[in-house]
Design an enzyme around this catalytic site. Structure first.
Site, PDB file in Angstrom:
ATOM      1  N   HIS A 176       0.863  -1.179   0.000  1.00 48.52           N
ATOM      2  CA  HIS A 176       0.000   0.000   0.000  1.00 48.52           C
ATOM      3  C   HIS A 176       0.903   1.234   0.000  1.00 48.52           C
ATOM      4  O   HIS A 176       2.094   1.141   0.335  1.00 48.52           O
ATOM      5  CB  HIS A 176      -0.893   0.000   1.243  1.00 48.52           C
ATOM      6  CG  HIS A 176      -1.953  -1.065   1.218  1.00 48.52           C
ATOM      7  ND1 HIS A 176      -2.997  -1.102   2.121  1.00 48.52           N
ATOM      8  CD2 HIS A 176      -2.130  -2.117   0.389  1.00 48.52           C
ATOM      9  CE1 HIS A 176      -3.774  -2.141   1.844  1.00 48.52           C
ATOM     10  NE2 HIS A 176      -3.265  -2.786   0.809  1.00 48.52           N
TER      11      HIS A 176
ATOM     12  N   GLU B 183       1.205   3.800   1.989  1.00 50.89           N
ATOM     13  CA  GLU B 183       1.840   4.149   3.267  1.00 50.89           C
ATOM     14  C   GLU B 183       3.005   3.210   3.578  1.00 50.89           C
ATOM     15  O   GLU B 183       4.068   3.624   4.037  1.00 50.89           O
ATOM     16  CB  GLU B 183       0.821   4.071   4.418  1.00 50.89           C
ATOM     17  CG  GLU B 183      -0.399   4.962   4.253  1.00 50.89           C
ATOM     18  CD  GLU B 183      -1.578   4.232   3.602  1.00 50.89           C
ATOM     19  OE1 GLU B 183      -1.393   3.532   2.585  1.00 50.89           O
ATOM     20  OE2 GLU B 183      -2.699   4.370   4.130  1.00 50.89           O
TER      21      GLU B 183
ATOM     22  N   CYS C 189      -5.609   1.845   6.075  1.00 59.84           N
ATOM     23  CA  CYS C 189      -6.349   0.601   6.345  1.00 59.84           C
ATOM     24  C   CYS C 189      -5.819  -0.016   7.639  1.00 59.84           C
ATOM     25  O   CYS C 189      -4.907   0.515   8.271  1.00 59.84           O
ATOM     26  CB  CYS C 189      -6.187  -0.361   5.172  1.00 59.84           C
ATOM     27  SG  CYS C 189      -4.543  -1.093   5.087  1.00 59.84           S
TER      28      CYS C 189
ATOM     29  N   CYS D 163      -2.010  -0.674   7.347  1.00 60.93           N
ATOM     30  CA  CYS D 163      -1.163   0.520   7.330  1.00 60.93           C
ATOM     31  C   CYS D 163      -1.206   1.270   8.660  1.00 60.93           C
ATOM     32  O   CYS D 163      -0.178   1.743   9.141  1.00 60.93           O
ATOM     33  CB  CYS D 163      -1.573   1.430   6.179  1.00 60.93           C
ATOM     34  SG  CYS D 163      -1.186   0.707   4.580  1.00 60.93           S
TER      35      CYS D 163
HETATM   36 ZN   LIG Z   1      -3.201   0.190   3.691  1.00 63.68          ZN
END
Ligand SMILES: [Zn+2]
Length: 161
Positions: free
Chosen positions: A59, A61, A88, A91
């Site tokens: 992802h 991040e 999320c 993350c």
């Molecule tokens: Zn994430």
């Protein structure tokens, strides 16, 4: 409480995260980007690479944090992570473990709905000092709708329509 973080130009740094989001969208990844800022300077940039790296783990991040992991070991507490979509569960947890205390995002993720998660866990709640959404939200939604309509739908409505 937030010290020097008050003076940061959130809109300006979110624009940088949006540039990463657009790059991701153009290459077929989800249009989500992130930057990490330390003392008014960007120390890392990241973007979603789920498709291009064929990994559900990359992802925006995580990508940004991995790019400055050694810097974060010393300076994470003075860093802010800017991300174009609310972090999320993976993350947010990684942000906490990396010792980043300040999170700024553009679009709220209604599907993941992380605020109750943060509040329900004292360990996490204590370590997230700033959690600010809505910065450059319209531009983030625009990019999601353009490049990642399915993701946009889930994030904006909390489910697939
Ligand atoms: Zn994430």
């Amino acid at each position: 409480m937030l010290g020097n973080f008050h003076g940061l130009d959130h809109a300006r740094f979110m624009v940088e995260a949006l540039i990463e989001a657009e790059k991701a969208g153009k290459r077929g990844d989800r249009a989500i980007g992130a930057v990490i800022v330390h003392q008014n300077e960007i120390v890392a940039r990241g973007s979603n690479q789920i498709e291009s790296a064929d990994s559900n783990l990359i992802h925006a991040e995580i990508d940004a944090m991995n790019k400055c992991a050694s810097f974060l070991r010393k300076h994470a507490r003075e860093c802010v992570i800017y991300t174009t979509v609310e972090p999320c569960v993976m993350c947010l947890s990684t942000i906490v473990m990396a010792n980043i205390r300040h999170v700024v995002f553009a679009t709220e993720d209604r599907y993941m709905n992380m605020k109750p998660f943060i509040q329900s866990n004292p360990y996490i709640a204590k370590r997230i000092h700033q959690y600010l959404g809505g910065i450059q939200e319209e531009r983030s939604i625009e990019l999601l709708k353009k490049y990642s309509p399915e993701t946009a739908e889930v994030i904006l409505h909390g489910h697939r329509i």
